[in-house]
Design an enzyme around this catalytic site. Structure first.
Site, short mmCIF file in Angstrom:
data_model
loop_
_atom_site.label_atom_id
_atom_site.label_comp_id
_atom_site.label_asym_id
_atom_site.label_seq_id
_atom_site.Cartn_x
_atom_site.Cartn_y
_atom_site.Cartn_z
N CYS A 1 20.72 -39.03 2.75
CA CYS A 1 19.43 -38.41 3.00
C CYS A 1 18.47 -39.52 3.41
O CYS A 1 18.22 -40.44 2.64
CB CYS A 1 18.98 -37.73 1.71
SG CYS A 1 17.30 -37.13 1.75
N CYS B 1 3.78 -39.33 4.34
CA CYS B 1 3.74 -38.19 5.26
C CYS B 1 2.29 -37.75 5.42
O CYS B 1 1.51 -37.78 4.47
CB CYS B 1 4.57 -37.02 4.71
SG CYS B 1 4.68 -35.63 5.85
N GLU C 1 12.66 -44.68 0.65
CA GLU C 1 13.83 -44.37 -0.15
C GLU C 1 14.84 -43.57 0.65
O GLU C 1 14.47 -42.73 1.47
CB GLU C 1 13.40 -43.62 -1.41
CG GLU C 1 12.55 -44.52 -2.29
CD GLU C 1 12.19 -43.89 -3.62
OE1 GLU C 1 12.00 -44.66 -4.57
OE2 GLU C 1 12.08 -42.67 -3.70
#
Ligand code: SAH
Ligand code: SF4
Length: 339
Positions: A94, A101, A80
């Site tokens: 962003c 992660c 995203e």
């Protein structure tokens, strides 16, 4: 869309021709190879067949259209990216640097969702390109980039730097290094490497706690990146770049928001960094087991920092209705996968 493939197909073309193609795709943001009339018909057909310019994505706009979230599809997963429009041609994208992660911070939806892989530089660039095309309709451009989406950018150092150099290039996006920010959980080696780069990129450090004990609980990777060495690395970054560093501090109810913790934070930063830093108090988007601190508590925390002479801001909240804010992007797998 596959930027590498474009490079491959054009490799025998003269240099100026390649430059024209790059300008068309990454500066004029064309979406159809037919628009690149400087190329022969045969070459255009080849490019159409082998590197389609489409970027498959699902998009979600906030009611006021100031926040737009795009879930971009890769073969093996989605990432995203979020566009935040601040008006007056200020448009921040962003971006994500990884699918998921590895670092598993307790408060982070991405971190709790596991890790798929790191993104290639062109997959990072593609996120910006997606919104550059979107903004073209409004006659606007992407002005700022923050690496605050999914993933830890300093755990994908080479590809992130390649993407930044590409986005910074005057022949393509031409986004100034000073308009690009990397947010890190605090990887000391990565901060040191970044300090040695010729580009003046902004650094944001996700601190979130004023001592190692609490940091280690909230962010397991802190155990290998203890505060004294971490702050030393950040201080060198400030000295080397002369750029103000942003200290990010998530306001977690009854976890890190007491008066004593505010005092400890001020002491820590004044002693450890000295100058050229500011603290950003971030309201927590309640995705995990934590709650965000009440407004009065945030205010009290802020007052203590200010009394100590520390510069403080509060992050403006964007797109709550679409859960589009940075830092709360979940890993999504491709539909045909399970688990
Ligand atoms: N891995 C990097 C960059 C991505 S996270 C980092 O940790 O800095 C970007 C920012 O969003 C970080 O400061 C992170 O702590 C914060 N964040 C994570 N989850 C959040 C949430 N639910 N609400 C608000 N901010 C969050
Ligand atoms: Fe990774 Fe940053 Fe989330 Fe921690 S806060 S899990 S480092 S994305």
């Amino acid at each position: 869309m596959d930027i590498k493939k474009i490079q491959e197909i054009l490799k025998d073309e003269p240099k100026f021709r390649i430059k024209q193609v790059y300008q068309a795709v990454f500066a004029k943001f064309i979406e159809n190879w037919d628009e690149v009339t400087v190329l022969s018909l045969a070459l255009r057909e080849k490019l159409k067949a082998e590197c389609p310019l489409e970027i498959p994505a699902e998009i979600l706009e906030s009611a006021d259209k100031n926040t737009v979230k795009a879930a971009i599809d890769y073969d093996d997963g989605k990432v995203e990216a979020v566009l935040m429009r601040h008006g007056e041609n200020r448009n921040t994208v962003c971006v994500s640097s990884q699918i998921g992660c590895l670092l598993g911070c307790e408060f982070c939806l991405t971190g709790q969702g596991g890790f798929e892989r790191s993104l290639n530089f062109y997959e990072i660039v593609e996120q910006v390109l997606f919104f550059a095309r979107y903004l073209k309709k409004y006659n606007e451009r992407v002005s700022n980039i923050v690496f605050m989406g999914m993933g830890e950018p300093l755990m994908n150092y080479e590809e992130v730097m390649k993407a930044i150099r590409f986005l910074n290039d005057k022949e393509t996006f031409n986004i100034g290094a000073r308009k690009i920010s990397i947010s890190t959980v605090g990887i000391i080696d990565g901060i040191k490497k970044l300090a040695a780069e010729p580009l003046q990129i902004n650094l944001a450090l996700s601190l979130h706690a004023p001592d190692d004990e609490l940091r280690n609980q909230l962010m397991p990777v802190s155990k290998n990146n203890p505060l004294p060495s971490l702050l030393k690395a950040v201080k060198s970054y400030i000295e080397r770049t002369n750029r103000k560093v942003m200290i990010e501090y998530l306001m977690l109810d009854k976890i890190n928001d007491s008066s004593a913790q505010a005092q400890r934070l001020a002491d820590l930063l004044k002693a450890g960094l000295g100058r050229l830093f500011m603290v950003n108090l971030i309201s927590y988007n309640e995705t995990q087991k934590f709650k965000t601190s009440p407004a009065a508590v945030i205010n009290n925390f802020k007052k203590i920092l200010e009394r100590e002479g520390v510069e403080v801001v509060q992050r403006f909240k964007f797109g709550r209705d679409i859960e589009g804010a940075c830092g709360q992007l979940a890993k999504q797998r491709a539909k045909n996968k399970t688990g």
